[in-house]
Design a protein around this motif. Structure first.
Motif, PDB file in Angstrom:
ATOM      1  N   TYR A  29       2.105   4.427  -7.261  1.00 59.34           N
ATOM      2  CA  TYR A  29       1.904   4.666  -5.838  1.00 59.34           C
ATOM      3  C   TYR A  29       0.996   3.547  -5.368  1.00 59.34           C
ATOM      4  O   TYR A  29      -0.016   3.250  -5.997  1.00 59.34           O
ATOM      5  N   VAL A  30       1.351   2.907  -4.255  1.00 60.67           N
ATOM      6  CA  VAL A  30       0.582   1.762  -3.765  1.00 60.67           C
ATOM      7  C   VAL A  30       0.174   1.982  -2.310  1.00 60.67           C
ATOM      8  O   VAL A  30       0.687   2.867  -1.626  1.00 60.67           O
ATOM      9  N   HIS A  31      -0.740   1.150  -1.847  1.00 56.72           N
ATOM     10  CA  HIS A  31      -1.218   1.206  -0.472  1.00 56.72           C
ATOM     11  C   HIS A  31      -0.054   0.912   0.473  1.00 56.72           C
ATOM     12  O   HIS A  31       0.738   0.009   0.213  1.00 56.72           O
ATOM     13  N   PRO A  32       0.063   1.648   1.583  1.00 61.29           N
ATOM     14  CA  PRO A  32       1.207   1.452   2.484  1.00 61.29           C
ATOM     15  C   PRO A  32       1.296   0.064   3.109  1.00 61.29           C
ATOM     16  O   PRO A  32       2.384  -0.368   3.495  1.00 61.29           O
ATOM     17  N   ASP A  33       0.191  -0.662   3.208  1.00 63.38           N
ATOM     18  CA  ASP A  33       0.218  -1.995   3.813  1.00 63.38           C
ATOM     19  C   ASP A  33       0.395  -3.123   2.799  1.00 63.38           C
ATOM     20  O   ASP A  33       0.459  -4.287   3.182  1.00 63.38           O
ATOM     21  N   VAL A  56      10.094  -2.201  -4.093  1.00 66.36           N
ATOM     22  CA  VAL A  56       9.271  -1.297  -3.308  1.00 66.36           C
ATOM     23  C   VAL A  56      10.153  -0.265  -2.620  1.00 66.36           C
ATOM     24  O   VAL A  56      11.209  -0.593  -2.080  1.00 66.36           O
ATOM     25  N   VAL A  57       9.705   1.010  -2.650  1.00 67.92           N
ATOM     26  CA  VAL A  57      10.392   2.104  -1.991  1.00 67.92           C
ATOM     27  C   VAL A  57       9.381   2.780  -1.073  1.00 67.92           C
ATOM     28  O   VAL A  57       8.278   3.117  -1.499  1.00 67.92           O
ATOM     29  N   GLY A  76       4.063  10.771   3.922  1.00 68.01           N
ATOM     30  CA  GLY A  76       4.852   9.664   3.428  1.00 68.01           C
ATOM     31  C   GLY A  76       4.075   8.891   2.374  1.00 68.01           C
ATOM     32  O   GLY A  76       2.856   9.054   2.232  1.00 68.01           O
ATOM     33  N   PHE A  77       4.767   8.050   1.622  1.00 70.28           N
ATOM     34  CA  PHE A  77       4.110   7.252   0.593  1.00 70.28           C
ATOM     35  C   PHE A  77       4.924   5.997   0.326  1.00 70.28           C
ATOM     36  O   PHE A  77       6.048   5.853   0.803  1.00 70.28           O
TER      37      PHE A  77
END
Length: 96
Positions: A29-33, A56-57, A76-77
């Motif tokens: 899981y990564v930062h949305p930006d 990336v998804v 969301g993620f």
């Protein structure tokens, strides 16, 4: 952004474990930006491995409904599937 802010947590699921064994891919899981270049640099710096590719998804937030009425939201993620170079390995929970 610092790499500690980009990588939120590893994704531990049956699909992610199978991808780790078969395709040498790790899911996070990564930062949305964060973009692909930042994710690549964060993984290389955090784990000391060579990254071959990043996919990336992104899942948008959705309304949770019951009987046609909105009762809440599902957050969301953003996930990143990181393909490691041949011979590289990240050990998250081995030996525990």
């Amino acid at each position: 952004m610092d790499y500690t802010q980009i990588l939120i947590k590893p994704l531990i699921s049956e699909k992610a474990t199978t991808m780790k064994e078969v395709a040498n891919q790790i899911a996070f899981y990564v930062h949305p930006d964060a973009n692909k270049i930042e994710i690549r640099k964060a993984v290389e710096k955090a784990f000391g491995v060579k990254v071959e590719g990043v996919n990336v998804v992104k899942r948008r937030a959705r309304a949770r409904t019951r009987f046609g009425r909105t009762v809440g939201t599902m957050s969301g993620f953003k996930k990143a599937y990181v393909t490691l170079a041949e011979g590289e390995k990240i050990e998250l929970f081995e030996g525990v």
